[in-house]
Design an enzyme around this catalytic site. Structure first.
Site, short mmCIF file in Angstrom:
data_model
loop_
_atom_site.label_atom_id
_atom_site.label_comp_id
_atom_site.label_asym_id
_atom_site.label_seq_id
_atom_site.Cartn_x
_atom_site.Cartn_y
_atom_site.Cartn_z
N HIS A 167 -8.20 1.28 -0.82
CA HIS A 167 -8.12 0.34 -1.94
C HIS A 167 -9.52 -0.17 -2.33
O HIS A 167 -9.68 -1.34 -2.70
CB HIS A 167 -7.17 -0.82 -1.61
CG HIS A 167 -5.82 -0.33 -1.20
ND1 HIS A 167 -4.97 0.29 -2.08
CD2 HIS A 167 -5.20 -0.32 0.00
CE1 HIS A 167 -3.87 0.65 -1.44
NE2 HIS A 167 -3.99 0.29 -0.17
N SER A 202 0.83 -1.20 0.00
CA SER A 202 0.00 0.00 0.00
C SER A 202 0.87 1.25 0.00
O SER A 202 1.67 1.45 -0.91
CB SER A 202 -0.96 -0.04 1.19
OG SER A 202 -1.88 1.02 1.14
#
Length: 308
Positions: free
Chosen positions: A190, A86
């Site tokens: 996400h 991430s």
């Protein structure tokens, strides 16, 4: 072959930067970065409480700064590949020479603020599912309206969605899932909930002049090694609203012949996954400067094996 990896949001804990700032030059570097992005990183990394550093706009720059500080403390290290989970992908982009450190900090500051704004629109969150079969878990999550936002491998998937959807998951776990653990994050990252942040990052990316990676840069999007700096930045923008496929990154590590993995500060999460998913690969997490000697020894051992 050594891979250097950087953790994502949720790895931070109160005071975790305190021992790192005792290293020569570290406090000055952090102060310069703080001035550049308008955020007191030393305060948040040493004095702030858990709630303060859970704030997305704070946590993301803090994690990138920690990763850069701890990696530089290793000295001369030349990994064969880099990757980040991430937001850790921005740290990895700096490791690979795609972005310089100051640019990486400015980009992650924009990312954190944009994602915090997107997260404020609807109350959302993320929870880790431990155990279970992805072929069973993913359809179950989708039935509940949740997104499998992080597919981490080694029996771990992170679900993301509204707080109501996550509460429904607690009451109705997929078959085979042992535990559902809420994560220390402030939004459904996400997922489609982050679409407004993508638009802001697209604008910020227009100002960048990325270089091509100097080492294999393994992308969260599909586990592929990306050779173009422009493509790395494009993927950094898009991953905000798309799932992290860390499982595919680890498959690529296997294909590349990785034999050692070092996770930069605040290390622990990715090494834990690697121990289960990459048997035979030596792992080390940089948690405090006390771990530096062991990390340097692993780097030297890996380099010697490569030239033997």
């Amino acid at each position: 072959m050594l891979v250097l990896v950087a953790p994502g949001q949720g790895a931070q804990t109160p005071g975790f930067l305190t021992p790192w700032l005792e290293l020569p030059g570290a406090a000055d570097r952090l102060a310069a970065w703080s001035d550049a992005i308008g955020l007191d990183l030393a305060h948040y990394g040493t004095q702030a409480d858990a709630d303060a550093i859970r704030d997305t706009a704070v946590a993301q720059p803090l994690l990138v700064a920690a990763g850069l500080l701890s990696a530089s403390a290793l000295g001369d290290v030349a990994p064969g590949a880099v990757a980040g989970h991430s937001v850790g992908e921005i740290t990895a982009a700096a490791f690979a020479g795609v972005l310089d450190e100051a640019t990486a900090l400015k980009l992650v500051r924009t990312r954190g603020l944009a994602m915090a704004e997107a997260a404020a629109i609807t109350e959302t969150g993320m929870s880790a599912l431990l155990g279970g079969d992805p072929e069973v878990t993913v359809p179950h999550l989708e039935k509940l309206g949740l997104t499998p936002a992080n597919v981490n491998g080694a029996g771990q998937i992170v679900a993301a969605g509204t707080l109501e959807e996550l509460a429904a998951l607690e009451a109705d776990k997929p078959e085979g899932v042992r535990r559902v653990v809420p994560l220390k994050v402030a939004g459904a990252f996400h997922t489609r909930h982050m679409a407004p942040a993508v638009a802001k990052l697209e604008e910020a990316a227009k100002e960048l002049a990325p270089a091509d990676p100097t080492v294999a840069y393994v992308s969260n999007k599909d586990g592929k090694a990306v050779a173009s700096g422009a493509e790395v930045v494009s993927r950094l923008v898009g991953q905000v609203a798309n799932p992290v496929r860390w499982d595919l990154c680890m498959e690529t590590f296997k294909e590349l012949g990785v034999t050692a993995l070092i996770e930069v500060c605040p290390g622990g999460t990715l090494t834990g996954i690697a121990k289960r998913a990459l048997p035979g690969v030596k792992t080390l997490a940089l948690k405090t400067p006390d771990d530096l000697d062991a990390a340097r020894a692993l780097i030297a051992e890996t380099a010697a094996a490569a030239t033997a």
